[in-house]
Design a protein around this motif. Structure first.
Motif, short mmCIF file in Angstrom:
data_model
loop_
_atom_site.label_atom_id
_atom_site.label_comp_id
_atom_site.label_asym_id
_atom_site.label_seq_id
_atom_site.Cartn_x
_atom_site.Cartn_y
_atom_site.Cartn_z
N ASP A 36 0.84 -1.20 0.00
CA ASP A 36 0.00 0.00 0.00
C ASP A 36 0.88 1.25 0.00
N GLN A 57 -1.27 10.40 -1.12
CA GLN A 57 -1.80 10.97 -2.36
C GLN A 57 -0.89 10.75 -3.57
N ASP A 109 0.05 9.58 -7.46
CA ASP A 109 -0.69 9.54 -8.71
C ASP A 109 -0.64 8.13 -9.29
N ALA A 110 -1.24 7.93 -10.47
CA ALA A 110 -1.34 6.60 -11.06
C ALA A 110 0.03 6.01 -11.37
N MET A 111 1.00 6.84 -11.79
CA MET A 111 2.33 6.34 -12.12
C MET A 111 3.03 5.77 -10.89
N LYS A 140 1.56 4.51 -8.28
CA LYS A 140 0.87 3.28 -7.86
C LYS A 140 1.33 2.06 -8.65
N GLU A 141 1.92 2.28 -9.83
CA GLU A 141 2.40 1.16 -10.65
C GLU A 141 3.75 0.62 -10.19
N LYS A 144 -0.51 16.45 -3.35
CA LYS A 144 -0.66 15.44 -4.39
C LYS A 144 0.70 15.22 -5.05
N SER A 175 3.49 13.55 -7.78
CA SER A 175 3.81 12.99 -9.08
C SER A 175 5.32 12.95 -9.20
#
Length: 494
Positions: free
Chosen positions: A47, A51, A53-55, A57-58, A90, A92
């Motif tokens: 986990d 916050q 981003d999608a990148m 989380k990969e 957030k 990135s």
């Protein structure tokens, strides 16, 4: 087995997670983020909090694949928690793969802990465990690392901060890190044009460069306005390392590898958004690109009125605020504005002088009235540029060298254009009598401030830091009288 002890073990492990420093994207640079890694015995889980981003989380799949490729243990019997602090932002990033991977290896004891308490790590991972430098790695500011160093992948060119590089996780596990070369940037300006200018113009360019005063040069075509302004930009003093580093970061955002303070010269057809910035994400424009350097607006009156009016905030505050739906940004925009303009559509008009202008009186007035009073009032210098033939008084390259020498003498002093009016009044020479001049009683505070600041620059050009009467007399011409003459010309329809 004591059940209470088994329940406490995971909690004890989570109290002291492995902490690593890495970087996330900001407007013009990468800013530090703390990566906390905690591994707890139990059913497998992975986990990432804070916050992402999608990148980001990969990252799980890349990390575990790289472990297998390197022959390292994949912790499938543990709950892995990754926390990115501060949590309210957030996030990135292109380079959190490597810090998370190394954090897990250090936390699970597969690698010995680093000597550095919270090491800096930034890099991308391939599925085959190869390590790469992220494309935005040169956005890292050297001052953030201070006396520390960065773990990352191999680079193709030197960077301006200390780092250890390795090509794969397997190399890192074997202790094969290479200390990379550090690049020291030096500021260098392009050479000035090999031309001669008049003594009066030489003195004016000197005080503009020494005090960094905003100026507008008006006159007929062919009078050398653009040439002088372009060379003036080359006469500004270099910045200290810290401030120049900030300008380099902004330059990288705009795709520039800066070797000196920026010189930005947009075309007069540029739109309001391209100059100010904007769009859905409130991205910066040319005003921010010129931050810390020079913004040259050639043919100033040809720029759209909204662009001219937008100059008010950056000229006054040195920054610009943008608000869009769901997005608010404050971009730096502290630049020296140098503008040039003709005084009529045909470009041949010059006040109080016989000229070849063929424009109607109404056409001249409509043209000059494109310049609003509030914008004009924010310029500190107004200079009428006349055609001068066969001038051989001052050789420009040598003159710029003399300017740099004078700038070095006052390197520890604030720029004249930044000194407060009250502080300048304390530097008046005892023989200076302002009451001798009829203008001072009727000046607005902004005009008075511009005049005092320009007078201080004239005194520094002489080599002193005390303002004499002659300095005020010269400053009045450029900061007051020429403005009055221009306004009078408009009121009389030229």
């Amino acid at each position: 087995m004591d059940k209470s002890k088994s329940l406490l073990e995971p909690a004890l492990l989570s109290i002291n997670p492995m902490k690593i420093q890495s970087f996330i994207k900001d407007q013009y640079s990468l800013i530090p983020v703390e990566v906390e890694v905690s591994c707890i015995n139990g059913t497998h889980d992975f986990d990432i909090m804070g916050q992402p981003d999608a990148m980001i989380k990969e990252i799980k799949s890349k990390v575990f694949s790289s472990f297998r490729s390197s022959g390292l243990e994949v912790p499938t019997q543990k709950k892995i928690f990754i926390n990115l602090r501060p949590n309210h932002i957030k996030k990135s990033s292109l380079g959190l793969d490597l810090p998370i991977a190394l954090g897990i290896l250090w936390e699970t004891g597969q690698l010995p802990l680093p000597k550095q308490e919270m090491p800096f790590v930034y890099g991308e991972l391939g599925l085959d465990a190869k390590v790469y430098q992220p494309l935005d790695i040169d956005f890292i500011e050297a001052k953030l690392l201070e006396d520390d160093y960065l773990y990352t992948g191999p680079s193709s060119a030197p960077l301006d901060f200390a780092r250890f590089e390795f090509a794969s996780l397997k190399e890192f596990a074997a202790g094969s890190c290479v200390e990379a070369e550090v690049l020291n940037y030096k500021q260098s300006y392009p050479d000035a044009d090999e031309i001669y200018i008049s003594r009066e113009l030489a003195d004016l360019t000197a005080v503009i460069a020494i005090g960094e005063h905003s100026a507008i040069f008006a006159g007929p075509k062919g009078s050398g306005k653009s040439t002088i302004v372009e060379n003036l930009a080359k006469a500004l003093k270099p910045l200290d390392t810290e401030h120049f580093s900030e300008l380099k970061q902004i330059g990288k955002y705009f795709g520039e590898d800066r070797q000196h303070r920026p010189i930005v010269s947009p075309h007069h057809s540029s739109t309001e958004i391209s100059m100010i910035g904007g769009g859905a994400k409130a991205i910066p424009g040319e005003f921010t690109r010129a931050h810390g350097g020079v913004l040259i607006m050639d043919e100033f009156l040809e720029f759209p009125t909204r662009v001219q009016e937008a100059l008010r905030e950056p000229m006054e505050a040195g920054k610009i605020h943008l608000a869009r739906a769901g997005e608010r940004r404050t971009h730096p925009a502290d630049f020296l504005l140098l503008a040039t303009s003709n005084l009529c559509p045909c470009g041949d008009f010059y006040p109080a002088q016989k000229n070849r202008c063929v424009c109607r009186l109404t056409a001249r007035q409509r043209y000059i009235e494109k310049l609003s009073g509030p914008v004009l009032d924010r310029f500190q210098i107004f200079h009428y540029a006349a055609n001068v033939k066969d001038c051989d008084e001052v050789y420009l390259p040598s003159h710029i060298q003399a300017i740099h020498q004078r700038q070095a003498e006052f390197a520890n002093e604030s720029l004249s254009s930044k000194v407060k009016l009250s502080d300048i009044e304390e530097r008046l020479h005892e023989k200076t009598d302002l009451n001798k001049n009829q203008y001072f009683g009727n000046l607005s505070r902004r005009r008075k401030k511009a005049c005092f600041q320009l007078a201080l620059s004239f005194s520094r050009w002489r080599g002193e830091n005390r303002i004499r009467q002659e300095d005020f007399d010269k400053a009045l011409v450029y900061s007051v009288k020429n403005f009055e003459q221009f306004r009078y010309a408009i009121s009389k329809s030229l």
